[in-house]
Design a protein around this motif. Sequence first.
Motif, mmCIF file in Angstrom:
data_model
loop_
_atom_site.group_PDB
_atom_site.id
_atom_site.type_symbol
_atom_site.label_atom_id
_atom_site.label_comp_id
_atom_site.label_asym_id
_atom_site.label_seq_id
_atom_site.Cartn_x
_atom_site.Cartn_y
_atom_site.Cartn_z
ATOM 1 N N CYS A 111 -7.081 42.407 -7.558
ATOM 2 C CA CYS A 111 -7.186 41.218 -8.413
ATOM 3 C C CYS A 111 -6.975 39.947 -7.598
ATOM 4 O O CYS A 111 -7.710 38.965 -7.756
ATOM 5 N N ARG A 112 -5.981 39.972 -6.730
ATOM 6 C CA ARG A 112 -5.695 38.812 -5.862
ATOM 7 C C ARG A 112 -6.912 38.523 -4.983
ATOM 8 O O ARG A 112 -7.317 37.367 -4.820
ATOM 9 N N GLU A 113 -7.497 39.580 -4.427
ATOM 10 C CA GLU A 113 -8.666 39.443 -3.553
ATOM 11 C C GLU A 113 -9.832 38.760 -4.274
ATOM 12 O O GLU A 113 -10.620 38.054 -3.644
ATOM 13 N N TYR A 114 -9.935 38.964 -5.575
ATOM 14 C CA TYR A 114 -11.044 38.394 -6.341
ATOM 15 C C TYR A 114 -10.635 37.176 -7.161
ATOM 16 O O TYR A 114 -11.273 36.843 -8.153
ATOM 17 N N GLY A 115 -9.572 36.517 -6.742
ATOM 18 C CA GLY A 115 -9.239 35.211 -7.272
ATOM 19 C C GLY A 115 -8.403 35.162 -8.531
ATOM 20 O O GLY A 115 -8.319 34.112 -9.166
ATOM 21 N N ALA A 116 -7.772 36.251 -8.902
ATOM 22 C CA ALA A 116 -6.920 36.224 -10.097
ATOM 23 C C ALA A 116 -5.703 35.349 -9.847
ATOM 24 O O ALA A 116 -5.179 35.296 -8.734
ATOM 25 N N ASP A 117 -5.247 34.688 -10.896
ATOM 26 C CA ASP A 117 -4.059 33.846 -10.751
ATOM 27 C C ASP A 117 -2.793 34.699 -10.789
ATOM 28 O O ASP A 117 -2.828 35.881 -11.115
ATOM 29 N N ALA A 118 -1.681 34.081 -10.446
ATOM 30 C CA ALA A 118 -0.405 34.794 -10.331
ATOM 31 C C ALA A 118 0.011 35.456 -11.644
ATOM 32 O O ALA A 118 0.545 36.563 -11.643
ATOM 33 N N GLY A 119 -0.262 34.802 -12.770
ATOM 34 C CA GLY A 119 0.094 35.375 -14.067
ATOM 35 C C GLY A 119 -0.653 36.660 -14.357
ATOM 36 O O GLY A 119 -0.065 37.638 -14.836
ATOM 37 N N LEU A 120 -1.935 36.672 -14.039
ATOM 38 C CA LEU A 120 -2.734 37.881 -14.257
ATOM 39 C C LEU A 120 -2.283 39.005 -13.326
ATOM 40 O O LEU A 120 -2.179 40.167 -13.742
ATOM 41 N N ILE A 121 -1.996 38.655 -12.097
ATOM 42 C CA ILE A 121 -1.534 39.655 -11.128
ATOM 43 C C ILE A 121 -0.236 40.296 -11.622
ATOM 44 O O ILE A 121 -0.064 41.515 -11.553
ATOM 45 N N GLU A 122 0.658 39.497 -12.165
ATOM 46 C CA GLU A 122 1.912 40.034 -12.709
ATOM 47 C C GLU A 122 1.658 40.929 -13.923
ATOM 48 O O GLU A 122 2.338 41.940 -14.095
ATOM 49 N N ARG A 123 0.687 40.561 -14.766
ATOM 50 C CA ARG A 123 0.333 41.414 -15.912
ATOM 51 C C ARG A 123 -0.168 42.773 -15.442
ATOM 52 O O ARG A 123 0.162 43.801 -16.019
ATOM 53 N N VAL A 124 -0.967 42.776 -14.379
ATOM 54 C CA VAL A 124 -1.491 44.041 -13.835
ATOM 55 C C VAL A 124 -0.348 44.862 -13.250
ATOM 56 O O VAL A 124 -0.239 46.061 -13.518
ATOM 57 N N LYS A 125 0.514 44.232 -12.484
ATOM 58 C CA LYS A 125 1.656 44.951 -11.895
ATOM 59 C C LYS A 125 2.567 45.532 -12.970
ATOM 60 O O LYS A 125 3.143 46.599 -12.789
ATOM 61 N N GLY A 126 2.709 44.823 -14.088
ATOM 62 C CA GLY A 126 3.610 45.252 -15.149
ATOM 63 C C GLY A 126 2.970 46.118 -16.227
ATOM 64 O O GLY A 126 3.633 46.492 -17.198
ATOM 65 N N ALA A 127 1.706 46.465 -16.044
ATOM 66 C CA ALA A 127 1.013 47.276 -17.049
ATOM 67 C C ALA A 127 1.636 48.672 -17.147
ATOM 68 O O ALA A 127 2.197 49.194 -16.180
ATOM 69 N N ASN A 128 1.519 49.267 -18.312
ATOM 70 C CA ASN A 128 2.032 50.620 -18.532
ATOM 71 C C ASN A 128 1.036 51.698 -18.147
ATOM 72 O O ASN A 128 1.426 52.794 -17.766
ATOM 73 N N THR A 129 -0.251 51.392 -18.283
ATOM 74 C CA THR A 129 -1.287 52.401 -18.020
ATOM 75 C C THR A 129 -2.472 51.752 -17.314
ATOM 76 O O THR A 129 -2.675 50.528 -17.388
ATOM 77 N N ALA A 130 -3.274 52.585 -16.677
ATOM 78 C CA ALA A 130 -4.519 52.108 -16.077
ATOM 79 C C ALA A 130 -5.464 51.606 -17.162
ATOM 80 O O ALA A 130 -6.184 50.621 -16.959
ATOM 81 N N ARG A 131 -5.451 52.251 -18.301
ATOM 82 C CA ARG A 131 -6.295 51.819 -19.416
ATOM 83 C C ARG A 131 -5.975 50.366 -19.798
ATOM 84 O O ARG A 131 -6.877 49.567 -20.052
ATOM 85 N N GLU A 132 -4.704 50.029 -19.833
ATOM 86 C CA GLU A 132 -4.298 48.656 -20.127
ATOM 87 C C GLU A 132 -4.878 47.699 -19.092
ATOM 88 O O GLU A 132 -5.398 46.625 -19.441
ATOM 89 N N VAL A 133 -4.836 48.075 -17.820
ATOM 90 C CA VAL A 133 -5.388 47.231 -16.759
ATOM 91 C C VAL A 133 -6.898 47.074 -16.945
ATOM 92 O O VAL A 133 -7.438 45.969 -16.790
ATOM 93 N N PHE A 134 -7.572 48.146 -17.297
ATOM 94 C CA PHE A 134 -9.019 48.095 -17.525
ATOM 95 C C PHE A 134 -9.355 47.007 -18.546
ATOM 96 O O PHE A 134 -10.229 46.166 -18.319
ATOM 97 N N PHE A 135 -8.637 47.011 -19.652
ATOM 98 C CA PHE A 135 -8.927 46.030 -20.694
ATOM 99 C C PHE A 135 -8.489 44.622 -20.303
ATOM 100 O O PHE A 135 -9.132 43.640 -20.692
ATOM 101 N N ILE A 136 -7.454 44.496 -19.496
ATOM 102 C CA ILE A 136 -7.073 43.186 -18.966
ATOM 103 C C ILE A 136 -8.211 42.639 -18.103
ATOM 104 O O ILE A 136 -8.635 41.494 -18.259
ATOM 105 N N LEU A 137 -8.718 43.488 -17.204
ATOM 106 C CA LEU A 137 -9.786 43.055 -16.300
ATOM 107 C C LEU A 137 -11.040 42.662 -17.070
ATOM 108 O O LEU A 137 -11.665 41.630 -16.777
#
Length: 183
Positions: A111-137
């Motif tokens: 996410c960082r490599e593709y320009g995500a902001d710090a808040g989004l990166i923290e949401r990805v790091k704090g996700a419970n499941t990969a599915r959650e990350v998929f929908f965030i992305l």
Amino acid sequence: GIVEPMSLAAFTHSVSCGVDVALAAGLDEVVFSTGRSSERVVERALKLPEVACVLTGDHMGYALRDAGARKGLKRVTVAGQFGKFTKLAAGHFETHCSDSSVEFGFLAGLCREYGADAGLIERVKGANTAREVFFILKGEGLGLVLEKICARVRENSMRVAGGRLEVRSVLVGYDNEIACVCG
């Protein structure tokens, strides 16, 4: 009927038998799927016969090494949903939860490599499941991260198969759609 293998040896043998059946049917391409949902979506989308589809479950590494040694097999399509694909993209080809886990730091780095902001990166790091990350992305318009994961699955799969096979990777979404194709 459908036989559900219960031991590792039985499961890997069923993968090899599935490839044998595809080759005996005159096919030079198989689809390795991590689950039945992705298998059904890809079978319909690629319009391949049912015998081309082989369920690998958590043993994609075995399936690719076995396929890489086969004469007559030219192409493998690796299909799966985001959870398994994140593991394959990170280089883990035995994907059972006891063998590997989703690497949220790896996903955050992409996410960082593709320009995500710090808040989004923290949401990805704090996700419970990969599915959650998929929908965030998807919700944040970071389809480039999905494409990168799909590309990494393809690259890693070619390496595991010994570089002899043409490999295509197909990321299947959670609404029975194709989210990304690479190769």
